[in-house]
Design an enzyme around this catalytic site. Sequence first.
Site, PDB file in Angstrom:
ATOM      1  N   GLU A 129      39.569  36.285  42.611  1.00 45.07           N
ATOM      2  CA  GLU A 129      40.119  35.700  43.833  1.00 45.07           C
ATOM      3  C   GLU A 129      39.761  36.559  45.034  1.00 45.07           C
ATOM      4  OE1 GLU A 129      44.428  34.783  44.087  1.00 45.07           O
ATOM      5  OE2 GLU A 129      44.251  35.395  46.188  1.00 45.07           O
ATOM      6  N   GLU A 134      48.061  39.060  40.009  1.00 43.59           N
ATOM      7  CA  GLU A 134      48.532  40.219  40.772  1.00 43.59           C
ATOM      8  C   GLU A 134      49.829  40.808  40.203  1.00 43.59           C
ATOM      9  OE1 GLU A 134      48.546  38.813  44.820  1.00 43.59           O
ATOM     10  OE2 GLU A 134      46.379  39.010  44.960  1.00 43.59           O
TER      11      GLU A 134
END
Length: 567
Positions: free
Chosen positions: A406, A289
């Site tokens: 994810e 991220e």
Amino acid sequence: RGHSGGRGSSGKGHRHGPLRFLSQVPMRKTFRKERRRGVKSALRTKPLFPPRGQPMRGWSTGTALLVVACSAACAQCAARIELFQTAQGTGDRLTRQDDVEWGPDFAGIDAVVTVDTTVKRQEVLGFGGAFTDATAYNFALLSREQQNKFLQLYWGADGLGYTFGRVPINSCDFTRFTYSFDDVNQDFELVNFDTSVTQDTEVMIPLIKLAIATSSTPLKIYGSPWSPPSWMKIDHPDQYGLGMNGSAYPLGLKQDEKYFRTWALYFSKWIQAYTSYGINIWGVTAQNEPQALQQFESCLFTAVAEKNFIRDYLGPQLQQDWPDVKIMAWDHNKYTSNGQQGDYGTTDRIMTEWVQTMYSDPEAAQYVSGIGFHWYQIWEGYGYEFDTLSDCHSMMPEGTFLLNTEACTCGTPDLDDWLGAEQYGIDISGDLNNWAAGWVDWNMMLDQSGGPTHIPGEACQAPIIFNNETGVMSILPKYYYMGHFSKFLKPGSYIVNTTNTAYSKDPTQSISATAAYDASTGLVSVVVVNPTDSDQVFKLLNTVTKQAAKCLVPQHAIQTYVYAASA
């Protein structure tokens, strides 16, 4: 996932207990013997599938598919479709239903799911979950019997058939504390790197080795860093603290060639450490991220900064040391617009722009095997954004892939959470229909508070929950929803062209359908998700044979249909 694309919700603390593990070497021998003995026995004595009303557990999908493939020429077999179902308000959990019969095409049903196996799309790479410290710690608290059950549920012959595993490089939000493997300031040659990755040997590596020993299929293990060691990062006292937690804006890593080179070398040493334990690393993501400014471990990259890091440092380092290890870029949400990065400025998070940045530079593109992505944009006012994946695919070279790296639902665990399961089903189906090659869950097991985690108030859900106060291990609905894909859409099969006249732009208000063809068995698997409040009747149409079947998927249910492609 909370602020700037991160997970965040309230949760309770966790209680510590003794750590226990199954012995590894004896188990490996036992599983191999049982696997060989079980396959031979099943081929001799077991029916094709469990009787109606019995769950798939205890039945080997692989054996069943082999028998179907060998019997495909039989008219009786060819005329039927095997059906498995999980449905709310029933006891059906991957449960065998009555066969559905093929027949001549017919009219009168508006909802039609058409499967064309002659149009192959992307190859399926697989499904899986993350070997987090939280998952492994909970595993260590289980009884021996529960540990064995957990291993079988995910990697056993009758389990979900997971083939992917994600491993955090250094700590993440779902570790019990923050750590790295080299905390010595300006150790640019990493002479103090912990080549034993000692912290990971407490609970994580033992679990990974047991999973490898249990699985009959090699696992694709990939690593993802949340943050470099604190000494490699720009100070950020106003952005969620110091050190590994939080990040400077707009870039977290110190902007000096020495730090770029050292951070790339860190990846290589981590791979070497895991390899020394018999854990082969399939791939890495450059940064978890990269556009999420978190109160836990994070490190901001812009698209250009990550591209340059891969092109000039990470790519060449791994090409030299580990040429077969794949590098994935992005590893963040399916964003379609920019937003505000806290109080510090705007984001650089449009997924298609990241993909274009990576692959428009030939020197960088040679190192980028694929694009990882998450789904947490759903909780930030976006939709599922499936079209974004197709847009990204159109920009990517032949031989590259898209992978959901994810996903999870957050909040204190609810053992009856059906909505979260349906969100899994909708997202997996839509991702696969838009060129994703697989889908990897986040934590595979958490405790009753949604942890452990070192972040106050952080809590997430997982397919399996262990209550460390009562000693009960519970299986949530999302486990079965995952299984409707992972047990049937095997690595090496291909997503095939599927049209669904019932599908709407709001996937929560219509059925979704995804199909895959496995050339090794000659079988087609069609997964149908119905998140609506009513039963849905549809026609399943085989374009190869021009045959059709009348099907019904109950409200709030998921089904998998399995049939011979030539039927």
